[in-house]
Design an enzyme around this catalytic site. Structure first.
Site, PDB file in Angstrom:
ATOM      1  N   SER A 187     -21.881  27.878   0.274  1.00 56.87           N
ATOM      2  CA  SER A 187     -20.912  27.079  -1.044  1.00 56.87           C
ATOM      3  C   SER A 187     -21.145  25.282  -1.639  1.00 56.87           C
ATOM      4  O   SER A 187     -22.278  25.987  -1.645  1.00 56.87           O
ATOM      5  CB  SER A 187     -19.223  27.161  -0.883  1.00 56.87           C
ATOM      6  OG  SER A 187     -18.541  27.192  -2.268  1.00 56.87           O
ATOM      7  N   HIS A 292     -18.646  35.786  -3.374  1.00 59.99           N
ATOM      8  CA  HIS A 292     -18.683  34.636  -2.747  1.00 59.99           C
ATOM      9  C   HIS A 292     -18.249  34.357  -1.974  1.00 59.99           C
ATOM     10  O   HIS A 292     -19.624  33.310  -0.563  1.00 59.99           O
ATOM     11  CB  HIS A 292     -18.554  34.010  -4.149  1.00 59.99           C
ATOM     12  CG  HIS A 292     -18.366  31.702  -3.343  1.00 59.99           C
ATOM     13  ND1 HIS A 292     -19.650  31.596  -3.725  1.00 59.99           N
ATOM     14  CD2 HIS A 292     -17.421  31.254  -3.194  1.00 59.99           C
ATOM     15  CE1 HIS A 292     -20.100  30.057  -3.446  1.00 59.99           C
ATOM     16  NE2 HIS A 292     -18.665  29.608  -3.010  1.00 59.99           N
TER      17      HIS A 292
END
Length: 309
Positions: A187, A292
């Site tokens: 991320s 994600h």
């Protein structure tokens, strides 16, 4: 369980597909769990690895780092070990267990360097927002465009902490193989990995392998994509970059991380394509049906279990 078939040299194009078998019980939410952590494997002790812990501080004295160094117990001390530097070290440490360390000790026996914060949280959100993100044109630390209550843009000074404080300490504890020294981040951490690639000048080429897991490419009006497009990169032969991404986008109404990207696959393709055009040995690895947030665990275990460096 993750089944991987990765032969880096065998692929001429920049897309690798990973076949995944995983439990239906996986949580599809991408929001990170911020519950305080308990003891980890370093506190409990391992039969296969010894752990050393050292604290460091940012130059502005506002962030305090905790670094776990894991060294295989049964290795030839005259032999250089492969090494993996891992961001979000608190969360990484909570995911290491004795079986994983046993498997690592029976194969390449890498040294693991988990860079976290002096905190009992899995993710120190305000600190990582500063440390993992690239600066704007001013080069200064400024409010995070996505979370204005936090600061951002401190990747350069954080990298100096790694290069000038953490790495010298690690090198006093264990002999490392610089041809197999990797950096992994997820991320915002994936942004830091890419930013390190862009800044891999002759005196800063400290890593041979880079793993950018689900990088937040739309952050700050796609600042990283623009930086990649405009970058001139000094890339050494033998260095490799693997961008790792899931293909699952949550439906409206589901909890979703603000760092998830509805155009994530195309953005990653663009980043890899632009980097490859600049001479970077870059590949894209896709994880079907993973979000994600889930790419954190999947990519971390891939890198460790499947000896991708």
């Amino acid at each position: 369980m993750i089944v991987v078939n990765v032969l880096w040299k065998k692929f001429g194009f920049h897309l690798l597909i990973i076949s995944l078998c995983f439990s239906a019980a996986l949580n599809v939410s991408a929001k990170p769990d911020l519950k305080p952590l308990g003891e980890n494997i370093a506190d409990q002790g391992s039969q296969y690895y010894q752990f050393k812990v050292q604290n460091f501080q940012s130059a502005d004295r506002l962030r305090n780092y905790k670094v776990w160094l894991a060294i295989p117990k049964h290795h030839n001390k005259n032999q250089s070990l492969p090494a993996l530097y891992l961001l979000d070290g608190n969360s990484v440490m909570s995911r290491l267990d004795e079986q994983l360390l046993k498997n690592l000790s029976e194969h390449d026996r890498p040294a693991l360097i988990a860079i976290g914060y002096q905190s009992n949280l899995p993710f120190e959100s305000a600190s990582r927002s500063v440390d993992y993100t690239p600066p704007d044109e001013s080069g200064k630390i400024t409010p995070d465009p996505r979370n204005p209550e936090r600061m951002a843009g401190g990747s350069h000074p954080f990298r100096r902490v790694i290069f000038e404080q953490i790495m010298p300490w690690v090198n006093t504890q264990v002999k490392l193989d610089m041809q197999r020294t990797a950096l992994w981040g997820h991320s915002y951490g994936g942004l830091f990995v890419l930013d390190t690639v862009l800044n891999a000048h002759q005196n800063e080429q400290r890593f041979s392998h880079y793993f950018a897991a689900s990088p937040s490419l739309t952050w700050a009006d796609s600042r990283m994509l623009k930086a990649i497009e405009n970058a001139q990169i000094d890339w050494k032969k033998g260095q490799k970059l693997l961008v790792m991404e899931g293909d699952l986008i949550q439906s409206k109404g589901e909890r979703m991380s603000p760092n998830a990207d509805s155009l994530m696959i195309e953005n990653n393709r663009q980043a890899v394509r632009d980097l490859a055009n600049k001479g970077v040995d870059a590949r894209l690895m896709l994880y079907p049906h993973l979000s994600h947030g889930q790419v954190f665990q999947a990519s971390l275990m891939d890198v460790l279990n499947n000896r991708l460096f």
